[in-house]
Each structure stands twice: as C-alpha cells, then as structure tokens.
Design a protein around this motif. Structure first.
Motif, mmCIF file in Angstrom:
data_model
loop_
_atom_site.group_PDB
_atom_site.id
_atom_site.type_symbol
_atom_site.label_atom_id
_atom_site.label_comp_id
_atom_site.label_asym_id
_atom_site.label_seq_id
_atom_site.Cartn_x
_atom_site.Cartn_y
_atom_site.Cartn_z
ATOM 1 N N ASP A 69 31.577 33.467 14.251
ATOM 2 C CA ASP A 69 30.748 32.821 13.234
ATOM 3 C C ASP A 69 29.734 33.818 12.666
ATOM 4 O O ASP A 69 28.935 34.400 13.404
ATOM 5 N N ALA A 70 29.753 33.990 11.355
ATOM 6 C CA ALA A 70 28.906 34.997 10.705
ATOM 7 C C ALA A 70 27.416 34.751 10.938
ATOM 8 O O ALA A 70 26.619 35.702 10.922
ATOM 9 N N SER A 71 27.021 33.505 11.184
ATOM 10 C CA SER A 71 25.597 33.212 11.374
ATOM 11 C C SER A 71 25.025 33.856 12.627
ATOM 12 O O SER A 71 23.805 34.007 12.760
ATOM 13 N N LEU A 72 25.895 34.251 13.560
ATOM 14 C CA LEU A 72 25.412 34.882 14.793
ATOM 15 C C LEU A 72 24.915 36.302 14.570
ATOM 16 O O LEU A 72 24.244 36.863 15.439
ATOM 17 N N ALA A 73 25.215 36.897 13.425
ATOM 18 C CA ALA A 73 24.815 38.288 13.172
ATOM 19 C C ALA A 73 23.305 38.471 13.295
ATOM 20 O O ALA A 73 22.829 39.544 13.688
ATOM 21 N N ARG A 74 22.545 37.442 12.987
ATOM 22 C CA ARG A 74 21.081 37.567 13.048
ATOM 23 C C ARG A 74 20.555 37.729 14.470
ATOM 24 O O ARG A 74 19.379 38.063 14.670
ATOM 25 N N HIS A 75 21.418 37.504 15.468
ATOM 26 C CA HIS A 75 20.996 37.657 16.860
ATOM 27 C C HIS A 75 21.409 39.012 17.453
ATOM 28 O O HIS A 75 21.196 39.259 18.640
ATOM 29 N N ALA A 76 21.978 39.870 16.654
ATOM 30 C CA ALA A 76 22.600 41.093 17.177
ATOM 31 C C ALA A 76 21.629 41.966 17.964
ATOM 32 O O ALA A 76 22.031 42.647 18.916
ATOM 33 N N ASP A 77 20.351 41.958 17.600
ATOM 34 C CA ASP A 77 19.386 42.846 18.262
ATOM 35 C C ASP A 77 18.720 42.215 19.481
ATOM 36 O O ASP A 77 17.900 42.866 20.134
ATOM 37 N N ARG A 78 19.051 40.980 19.800
ATOM 38 C CA ARG A 78 18.374 40.305 20.911
ATOM 39 C C ARG A 78 18.884 40.758 22.271
ATOM 40 O O ARG A 78 18.168 40.670 23.264
ATOM 41 N N PHE A 79 20.149 41.170 22.313
ATOM 42 C CA PHE A 79 20.783 41.572 23.568
ATOM 43 C C PHE A 79 21.620 42.824 23.325
ATOM 44 O O PHE A 79 21.933 43.173 22.187
ATOM 45 N N VAL A 80 21.986 43.459 24.412
ATOM 46 C CA VAL A 80 23.145 44.347 24.388
ATOM 47 C C VAL A 80 24.328 43.474 24.782
ATOM 48 O O VAL A 80 24.242 42.691 25.735
ATOM 49 N N TRP A 81 25.436 43.603 24.064
ATOM 50 C CA TRP A 81 26.566 42.669 24.191
ATOM 51 C C TRP A 81 27.736 43.354 24.879
ATOM 52 O O TRP A 81 28.128 44.461 24.516
ATOM 53 N N LEU A 82 28.294 42.683 25.858
ATOM 54 C CA LEU A 82 29.411 43.242 26.617
ATOM 55 C C LEU A 82 30.479 42.170 26.803
ATOM 56 O O LEU A 82 30.164 41.026 27.106
ATOM 57 N N GLU A 83 31.729 42.530 26.612
ATOM 58 C CA GLU A 83 32.827 41.640 26.995
ATOM 59 C C GLU A 83 33.584 42.292 28.142
ATOM 60 O O GLU A 83 33.784 43.508 28.176
ATOM 61 N N VAL A 84 33.997 41.459 29.095
ATOM 62 C CA VAL A 84 34.701 41.922 30.294
ATOM 63 C C VAL A 84 36.004 41.151 30.421
ATOM 64 O O VAL A 84 35.997 39.942 30.633
ATOM 65 N N ASN A 85 37.108 41.850 30.299
ATOM 66 C CA ASN A 85 38.441 41.276 30.434
ATOM 67 C C ASN A 85 38.849 41.360 31.903
ATOM 68 O O ASN A 85 39.080 42.452 32.434
ATOM 69 N N THR A 86 38.948 40.225 32.559
ATOM 70 C CA THR A 86 39.214 40.229 34.000
ATOM 71 C C THR A 86 40.657 40.550 34.355
ATOM 72 O O THR A 86 40.983 40.656 35.539
ATOM 73 N N ASP A 87 41.515 40.727 33.366
ATOM 74 C CA ASP A 87 42.860 41.205 33.661
ATOM 75 C C ASP A 87 42.884 42.699 33.976
ATOM 76 O O ASP A 87 43.845 43.195 34.550
ATOM 77 N N LEU A 88 41.849 43.415 33.584
ATOM 78 C CA LEU A 88 41.832 44.865 33.752
ATOM 79 C C LEU A 88 41.307 45.236 35.134
ATOM 80 O O LEU A 88 40.200 44.861 35.519
ATOM 81 N N THR A 89 42.074 46.004 35.879
ATOM 82 C CA THR A 89 41.626 46.411 37.213
ATOM 83 C C THR A 89 40.383 47.286 37.131
ATOM 84 O O THR A 89 39.604 47.361 38.090
ATOM 85 N N SER A 90 40.162 47.923 36.005
ATOM 86 C CA SER A 90 38.961 48.747 35.836
ATOM 87 C C SER A 90 37.687 47.911 35.842
ATOM 88 O O SER A 90 36.589 48.459 35.974
ATOM 89 N N ASN A 91 37.815 46.586 35.688
ATOM 90 C CA ASN A 91 36.645 45.705 35.709
ATOM 91 C C ASN A 91 36.420 45.048 37.068
ATOM 92 O O ASN A 91 35.574 44.160 37.196
#
Length: 451
Positions: free
Chosen positions: A78-100
């Motif tokens: 959702d484009a409206s979330l762009a205004r929150h971009a500076d509030r956090f550092v954003w990370l996605e973690v794919n649990t299929d990857l053994t590296s995670n």
C-alpha cells in the motif's frame, strides 16, 4: 489473518517455496514496495538500526504461507505506508532459507507471518504480533513498537507493552496474565482494546490454555468494536475450541458459541478485511462443522467458500496476488471431493511463476487425488528441483504418497528415508519435530506393511 492451523496444515499437505540457490524468489519479495525492506540480512539491518537510533521492524514470512503472501500483495504494498519509511529499519526474513536459522534461534517463530519490533540496543524483542493486519492495524503496531522503544507509558498502555514483550520472549502464560490485566484496567472505549484482545488470545493459545482462551473470547467479544480484531478474536477462540480433546465436556457448548461469532464476522455489515482473512473464517467454519460431524454443511460451506475464492482470484491485479488464493482453493476443492476443480488455476500459477515450488507441489497432491499418478510424480520432481530448506520434507512426504498410490512401496520407503536423512542436516531451529515424527511414523508403517 491468523491462520495458524491452516499454515501448519498446508505446509505438510502441499509444501512450498523457492530455489536451490538459497536465495528468495523475486516473485514473493518486497521489491517495489513503499517500505525499504532489507532482505534476509539481520546483521546489516541491526547495524543500520543502531546507527540511526531507531527500532527494527521485521516481517518473518515463508513463501508457502498464503497469509504472508496476502500481506505482501495487499497490505505492505500500500503506497500510503511510504510515509512511515523513516520510523524503522525494515527487515524481511524468509524462514525457508537456512541462512536465517540463527535469526530464528534468537527470535523463535510459531506462526506465520510474525511481525517483530526489536530494540537494536539490546537485541531485545519489544513486540511480536502473529498474523495479518490491515494498513490501519499495521500503523497502530508501528505506534506500539515505538512507544515500547521510547518508554514512559503508563496504565493499560504499559501493560500492553509488557504483555507484548513477554510474548516476544516466548513467555506466553505470563503474557496472557499481563494482557488480561491490561484489558481490566483499560477504559471501555480504549482504542487498543481489539488489538489487546487478539494478543491475549494468541498468548493463551500459545500457552495451551485452550478452554480458558475460548471462554475469554466469548467474554471479550461483546466489549470489542466490530472490526478485523473482532473477527480475529472469534477465529482465535474457535481455534482454541478445536484444540480441546474431543471428549471435553464444554467442547460442544463453546464450539457452538464461537461458531456463531465466526458466522457473524462473515455476515453483513462487512468488516474491513482482506479476502484472505475472510477465507480463513470460512475455513474455520468448515473445521467446526467437521468437528460436529455435519457432513452436509461441510459440503455446502466448502462450495460457498470455493466460489468466493474463485471470484476473488479473478479480481487479483497480478499473478502474485492471485496465488494468495491457491492453497485455500485447493483445500476447499478437496473438502468438496472435487480436487480437479482447483487444477487449472494452479497450473496457471506454475506457468506465471516458474521459480515458485508451491504450484507443482500442490499439483502433485491434486493429480494424485485425481488418479493422474504419472503427472503427480512429474510435478513432484519439478517441485523438488525448486524447493529448499525444511519445506523439502513436505515435498518428499507427498512424493512418498504418490509412490504408495502407485503400489511402489520400495520407492516410498526410499523417499521417506531420504527425507529423514535430509532433516538431520537442517538447523534445529528450522525443523519441526512434529514433521519429522510424522515422517518416521509413516516410514515405520510402510516397512511393517512390506514384511
């Protein structure tokens, strides 16, 4: 939606995700999304959060999880979330990857998706939210994570933050006690009542307080505004009921009470929720009718459910969004005993997303049920060429079922032995002991029958 049981069931039933290179498929990434997610690099994200002095927001997902994919396709995009971009550092973690695996060991995941807010100063989880959210709910989670990071809150807000932190630490029973206290202390018009009810019921489910969870849902729902949180509360309460022993004295009464609430959540006036959320309500209603041994209503609900899913898939803006519905279309068709009805859609998904192992893994099951065993075996081979990590176990389990259907017990045994051997090579944090036990039980049964 909080489809805990569904995600676990479907991971074993059909298997799903990625490529052998141990990198995530671009088909399911946050590419082009309004929030600048770092993909699968906790060390980098943590360092950035420390440097910027802001918390870390983590989306823990898996490509086999339809709710995860729904969040990506319909909420996090959702484009409206762009205004929150500076509030956090954003990370996605794919649990299929053994590296995670190291991330999962430090921050365990029970249900998919799970959203974390982490304090980078101490690497402490401040909030762990299991399930989906609307954009508005997500924005409240942002606020709650920031409040916990900055401190200084009091009263019910402080108790909510404390309950969040306890649940994030895996202390579900203590979290439930604290969240119940927050609801007691809060005013009747508390803006976070719905979210607190969801979190309380999630913690009670995690603590295996199933009967108390169901009763608490029935107690709190009348005091909760009609919203997605209300619908999720009904669904969570129903999952707690369905987790009770079959002979539980209160089971029928609680099931009927919560099934009425789930039906109400599906009825007008429409609650603002994703199609995936609504599908989850259908699923739990079907499960409730199965528990009541009401075969006729199971069929009727499954037909309504599948028609709904087909209509929603037809409106999807792109193939990635359409595949959100594949696993539930498959399940509903199987409940109707018409598995072939789901095959064309999933065949199209495989054409559109050739790197995704979910479509061929699902097709392997559907073809097997239709008696198309050569097609099932070929689909299984395509899935194995793309799958990685612990999800390979599900594909191998399904492949063994195909060999059993072909009356090739020797190959089925060999396939299960391969799966169990492979499981021993995986990080412990990414292997379900329940899945391995199921493989071992299936192998033992086949070996006994072959003697």
């Amino acid at each position: 939606m909080r489809l805990f049981a569904a995600c676990l069931l479907l991971s074993g039933l059909v298997a799903c995700t990625a490529a052998n290179s141990n990198v995530p498929s671009a088909d399911a990434s946050h590419a082009g999304a309004p929030l600048p997610f770092i993909q699968d690099d906790y060390a980098r994200a943590l360092a950035e959060a420390k440097a910027k002095g802001i918390p870390l927001f983590v989306d823990v997902w898996a490509p086999w999880c339809h709710t995860c994919r729904s969040m990506k396709a319909y909420v996090l995009s959702d484009a409206s979330l762009a205004r929150h971009a500076d509030r956090f550092v954003w990370l996605e973690v794919n649990t299929d990857l053994t590296s995670n695996a190291a991330f999962q060991e430090q921050y365990p995941v029970e249900f998919w998706p799970t959203l974390y807010v982490i304090d980078p100063r101490q690497e402490k989880a401040l909030l762990r939210f299991a399930g989906s959210a609307t954009v508005a709910q997500l924005e409240k989670l942002f606020e709650d994570g920031e409040r916990a990071y900055k401190g200084g809150i009091t009263g019910a807000e402080a108790l909510l933050a404390r309950g969040d932190a306890l649940y994030a630490e895996g202390r579900s029973a203590e979290a439930a006690e604290t969240l119940a206290e927050a609801l007691t202390e809060a005013p009747a018009d508390w803006s976070r009542r719905g979210r607190a009810v969801e979190s309380l019921l999630t913690a009670m489910y995690g603590a295996k307080q199933h009967e108390d969870c169901a009763r608490k849902a029935l107690e709190e729902l009348p005091k909760t505004p009609r919203s997605l949180s209300w619908a999720n509360g009904a669904l969570l309460g129903m999952y707690c009921v369905l987790s009770l022993p079959e002979d539980a004295a209160s089971g029928t009464e609680l099931r009927e009470g919560l099934e009425a609430k789930v039906a109400e959540a599906l009825a007008p006036p429409a609650i603002d929720m994703s199609a995936d959320d609504r599908s989850g309500l259908y699923e739990v209603r079907v499960q409730a009718r199965e528990a009541a041994k009401d075969a006729a209503t199971v069929k009727a609900l499954s037909a309504e459910w599948l028609t709904f899913l087909e209509a929603e898939a037809a409106k999807a803006p792109n193939p990635q969004a359409r595949t959100v519905f594949d696993s539930h279309r498959m399940l509903a068709a199987m409940k109707l005993e018409t598995p072939g009805r789901a095959i064309p859609a999933i065949e199209q998904s495989e054409k559109d997303l050739p790197q995704d192992y979910n479509p061929p893994a699902r097709l392997a099951t559907l073809y097997r049920l239709e008696g198309r065993l050569d097609d099932a075996l070929a689909a299984s081979e395509r899935a194995l060429a793309r799958v990685q990590g612990a999800r390979r176990l599900s594909v191998l389990s399904g492949r063994a079922d195909i060999f059993v259907a072909r009356k090739d017990t020797a190959s089925a045994v060999k396939t299960l032995e391969e799966a169990i051997t492979f499981a021993k090579t995986l990080p412990a944090s990414q292997v379900s002991p329940r899945m391995v036990a199921g493989l071992e039980k299936k192998l033992t049964g086949l070996q006994s029958s072959a003697r």
